[in-house]
Design a protein around this motif. Sequence first.
Motif, PDB file in Angstrom:
ATOM      1  N   ILE A 199       0.842  -1.207   0.000  1.00  0.00           N
ATOM      2  CA  ILE A 199       0.000   0.000   0.000  1.00  0.00           C
ATOM      3  C   ILE A 199       0.875   1.255   0.000  1.00  0.00           C
ATOM      4  O   ILE A 199       0.660   2.191  -0.794  1.00  0.00           O
ATOM      5  N   ILE A 200       1.878   1.292   0.874  1.00  0.00           N
ATOM      6  CA  ILE A 200       2.726   2.486   1.017  1.00  0.00           C
ATOM      7  C   ILE A 200       3.531   2.756  -0.259  1.00  0.00           C
ATOM      8  O   ILE A 200       3.587   3.890  -0.749  1.00  0.00           O
ATOM      9  N   VAL A 201       4.143   1.702  -0.823  1.00  0.00           N
ATOM     10  CA  VAL A 201       4.935   1.892  -2.048  1.00  0.00           C
ATOM     11  C   VAL A 201       4.016   2.136  -3.243  1.00  0.00           C
ATOM     12  O   VAL A 201       4.283   3.002  -4.089  1.00  0.00           O
ATOM     13  N   GLY A 202       2.917   1.377  -3.311  1.00  0.00           N
ATOM     14  CA  GLY A 202       2.017   1.474  -4.453  1.00  0.00           C
ATOM     15  C   GLY A 202       1.363   2.834  -4.617  1.00  0.00           C
ATOM     16  O   GLY A 202       1.071   3.254  -5.745  1.00  0.00           O
ATOM     17  N   ASN A 285      -6.483  -9.546 -14.811  1.00  0.00           N
ATOM     18  CA  ASN A 285      -6.930 -10.938 -14.743  1.00  0.00           C
ATOM     19  C   ASN A 285      -5.731 -11.885 -14.783  1.00  0.00           C
ATOM     20  O   ASN A 285      -5.515 -12.637 -15.735  1.00  0.00           O
ATOM     21  N   VAL A 286      -4.929 -11.848 -13.718  1.00  0.00           N
ATOM     22  CA  VAL A 286      -3.746 -12.702 -13.587  1.00  0.00           C
ATOM     23  C   VAL A 286      -3.819 -13.409 -12.235  1.00  0.00           C
ATOM     24  O   VAL A 286      -4.588 -13.013 -11.356  1.00  0.00           O
ATOM     25  N   SER A 287      -3.004 -14.446 -12.051  1.00  0.00           N
ATOM     26  CA  SER A 287      -3.085 -15.247 -10.823  1.00  0.00           C
ATOM     27  C   SER A 287      -2.446 -14.561  -9.620  1.00  0.00           C
ATOM     28  O   SER A 287      -2.716 -14.911  -8.481  1.00  0.00           O
ATOM     29  N   ASP A 288      -1.565 -13.581  -9.889  1.00  0.00           N
ATOM     30  CA  ASP A 288      -0.886 -12.885  -8.780  1.00  0.00           C
ATOM     31  C   ASP A 288      -0.900 -11.372  -9.016  1.00  0.00           C
ATOM     32  O   ASP A 288       0.138 -10.754  -9.247  1.00  0.00           O
ATOM     33  N   PRO A 289      -2.107 -10.743  -8.995  1.00  0.00           N
ATOM     34  CA  PRO A 289      -2.242  -9.333  -9.383  1.00  0.00           C
ATOM     35  C   PRO A 289      -1.403  -8.365  -8.557  1.00  0.00           C
ATOM     36  O   PRO A 289      -0.913  -7.361  -9.087  1.00  0.00           O
ATOM     37  N   VAL A 290      -1.235  -8.638  -7.259  1.00  0.00           N
ATOM     38  CA  VAL A 290      -0.493  -7.704  -6.396  1.00  0.00           C
ATOM     39  C   VAL A 290       0.989  -7.695  -6.784  1.00  0.00           C
ATOM     40  O   VAL A 290       1.597  -6.631  -6.950  1.00  0.00           O
ATOM     41  N   SER A 291       1.558  -8.876  -6.962  1.00  0.00           N
ATOM     42  CA  SER A 291       2.956  -8.959  -7.414  1.00  0.00           C
ATOM     43  C   SER A 291       3.103  -8.404  -8.828  1.00  0.00           C
ATOM     44  O   SER A 291       4.071  -7.700  -9.140  1.00  0.00           O
ATOM     45  N   TYR A 292       2.138  -8.694  -9.676  1.00  0.00           N
ATOM     46  CA  TYR A 292       2.145  -8.238 -11.069  1.00  0.00           C
ATOM     47  C   TYR A 292       2.187  -6.711 -11.148  1.00  0.00           C
ATOM     48  O   TYR A 292       2.937  -6.139 -11.947  1.00  0.00           O
ATOM     49  N   GLN A 295       5.636  -5.504 -10.404  1.00  0.00           N
ATOM     50  CA  GLN A 295       6.555  -5.774 -11.508  1.00  0.00           C
ATOM     51  C   GLN A 295       6.398  -4.738 -12.619  1.00  0.00           C
ATOM     52  O   GLN A 295       7.384  -4.297 -13.218  1.00  0.00           O
ATOM     53  N   LEU A 296       5.140  -4.345 -12.884  1.00  0.00           N
ATOM     54  CA  LEU A 296       4.896  -3.296 -13.891  1.00  0.00           C
ATOM     55  C   LEU A 296       5.501  -1.966 -13.459  1.00  0.00           C
ATOM     56  O   LEU A 296       5.886  -1.147 -14.295  1.00  0.00           O
ATOM     57  N   ALA A 297       5.555  -1.762 -12.132  1.00  0.00           N
ATOM     58  CA  ALA A 297       6.144  -0.524 -11.600  1.00  0.00           C
ATOM     59  C   ALA A 297       7.670  -0.641 -11.457  1.00  0.00           C
ATOM     60  O   ALA A 297       8.308   0.249 -10.894  1.00  0.00           O
ATOM     61  N   HIS A 298       8.221  -1.758 -11.985  1.00  0.00           N
ATOM     62  CA  HIS A 298       9.675  -2.001 -11.933  1.00  0.00           C
ATOM     63  C   HIS A 298      10.186  -2.063 -10.487  1.00  0.00           C
ATOM     64  O   HIS A 298      11.275  -1.592 -10.188  1.00  0.00           O
ATOM     65  N   GLN A 299       9.357  -2.648  -9.617  1.00  0.00           N
ATOM     66  CA  GLN A 299       9.757  -2.867  -8.219  1.00  0.00           C
ATOM     67  C   GLN A 299       9.779  -4.377  -7.957  1.00  0.00           C
ATOM     68  O   GLN A 299       9.038  -4.914  -7.142  1.00  0.00           O
ATOM     69  N   SER A 300      10.660  -5.053  -8.703  1.00  0.00           N
ATOM     70  CA  SER A 300      10.687  -6.520  -8.655  1.00  0.00           C
ATOM     71  C   SER A 300      11.022  -7.054  -7.264  1.00  0.00           C
ATOM     72  O   SER A 300      10.535  -8.105  -6.850  1.00  0.00           O
ATOM     73  N   TRP A 301      11.864  -6.316  -6.523  1.00  0.00           N
ATOM     74  CA  TRP A 301      12.238  -6.793  -5.190  1.00  0.00           C
ATOM     75  C   TRP A 301      11.027  -6.796  -4.258  1.00  0.00           C
ATOM     76  O   TRP A 301      10.867  -7.699  -3.440  1.00  0.00           O
ATOM     77  N   ILE A 302      10.152  -5.778  -4.421  1.00  0.00           N
ATOM     78  CA  ILE A 302       8.927  -5.752  -3.608  1.00  0.00           C
ATOM     79  C   ILE A 302       7.974  -6.850  -4.069  1.00  0.00           C
ATOM     80  O   ILE A 302       7.287  -7.476  -3.255  1.00  0.00           O
ATOM     81  N   ALA A 303       7.925  -7.102  -5.381  1.00  0.00           N
ATOM     82  CA  ALA A 303       7.091  -8.196  -5.900  1.00  0.00           C
ATOM     83  C   ALA A 303       7.515  -9.524  -5.282  1.00  0.00           C
ATOM     84  O   ALA A 303       6.669 -10.363  -4.940  1.00  0.00           O
ATOM     85  N   GLY A 304       8.820  -9.720  -5.114  1.00  0.00           N
ATOM     86  CA  GLY A 304       9.324 -10.937  -4.476  1.00  0.00           C
ATOM     87  C   GLY A 304       8.904 -11.035  -3.026  1.00  0.00           C
ATOM     88  O   GLY A 304       8.507 -12.107  -2.543  1.00  0.00           O
ATOM     89  N   ILE A 305       8.967  -9.897  -2.318  1.00  0.00           N
ATOM     90  CA  ILE A 305       8.553  -9.873  -0.910  1.00  0.00           C
ATOM     91  C   ILE A 305       7.053 -10.171  -0.799  1.00  0.00           C
ATOM     92  O   ILE A 305       6.605 -10.881   0.105  1.00  0.00           O
ATOM     93  N   ILE A 306       6.275  -9.643  -1.760  1.00  0.00           N
ATOM     94  CA  ILE A 306       4.825  -9.872  -1.750  1.00  0.00           C
ATOM     95  C   ILE A 306       4.519 -11.352  -1.986  1.00  0.00           C
ATOM     96  O   ILE A 306       3.618 -11.923  -1.366  1.00  0.00           O
TER      97      ILE A 306
END
Length: 462
Positions: A199-202, A285-292, A295-306
């Motif tokens: 929420i905070i980063v997004g 419409n993806v299986s992992d929308p929050v991580s997705y 990733q679109l925001a180029h925050q892959s490290w946060i996507a991994g944590i999620i």
Amino acid sequence: MKIKLFRKKNVRKLLMQKGDVQLKKTMGAFDLILLGVGAIVGTGIFILPGTVASEHSGPAIVFSFIIAAIVCALAGMCYSEFASAVPVTGSAYTYSYIVFGEVIAWLVGWALLLEYGLATAAVATGWSGYLSSLLAGFNIEIPHAISGPFSPENGTYINLPAIFIVLVIGYLLTLGIKESTRFNTIMVGIKVTVILLFIIVGIFYVEPPNWTPFMPFGMSGVLSGAALVFFAYLGFDAVSSAAEEVKNPQRNMPIGIIGSLFICTLLYVAVSLVLTGMVPYTSLNVSDPVSYAMQLAHQSWIAGIISLGAVVGMMTVILVMMYGGTRLLYAIGRDGLLPKVMSEIHPKYKTPVKNTWIFATMIACCAGFIPLDKLTELVNMGTLIAFTIVSIGIIWLRKNKDITAGGFKVPFYPILPILSFVMCIFLISQLSFHTWIACGIWFLIGLTVYLIYGKWHSVMEK
């Protein structure tokens, strides 16, 4: 026959049960809130917002969550009054036994077994998917044939990770509820931290034009979305299953049920707003929308944590759903409607070890070998049926002279219980025709089991 089918439990006798048939009181209000958050926040926050927003509600999914939360809050108040007045295990099953009689209680218990069993298996399947994607980030690959939802045409024959996590959580539950709640507390802390991080980063990547149009599918889309995201709130009723193991239940049960619902609604609404603000709803419409989204925001490290947070979060859902199911089996077995092995308490751990392993094995088989994508609506149906019975049951509960005064009372009686009943019926009407058919078959099987075994072995028969 009518008298035998609708025989009711005596509240005073129920509250006076002692000795081998009583569970140990170890939990307080904070434990219950964490138990509730552990059960509720999982699949609903990591998977559902994407699929429901893209196909039903659009950015107005926040309204879908709020509508579902209102229905749950109304039902939650009814559960709270029951749990406060009759602090015994069994949740809606036991409450129905008191106010409506044995056959209705059995059908409610049968519906709840469907809820707890299928929900746990579905979440275990989702957990397996998130685990595979998390391990893939470390270049560790689990063979596809043994790590996905059962689908021979796609080359998947067994879901070993799903089976593994169900059996591990089952073992943890056999050790005792205090040990299980300690594990749950740690996992809930990690899960909520990960959600707040998103929420905070997004917020910094939200683009308001993505919220336009806010209600692309109209009000009908919001309402059908509410019937689906209702799945996201499953589990708070499992908190009421803990009533017999709670210190001062008259005070702590309402705090646990309503408190966990309030916290989870805030988290769901915040995540949905940020998610649909970051990514156009048509792309979710993806299986992992929050991580997705990260990733679109180029925050892959946060996507991994999620992804890690999702793996942890779903473990707590499995824990609490399985807990609710084992305590329900315990209550039904104690009443004689199922074999007595279901109500045997381990002398050392003070938990129903045998029924826990039976339940865990059945769920593991479902998670490992059955495709569950078409069965999730059945979970909603089972839960809503229990909610309708508990909501309208408050009116009969108030008329019961054996209930002592004091404890939590639903405000604005009888308006709120009736409103809760009507809203649950409305959400049931939003489910598909195939769900109605499948649910009808499940209840016919349940009624057959009761007439062949339960009716004749019931403690009430003796």
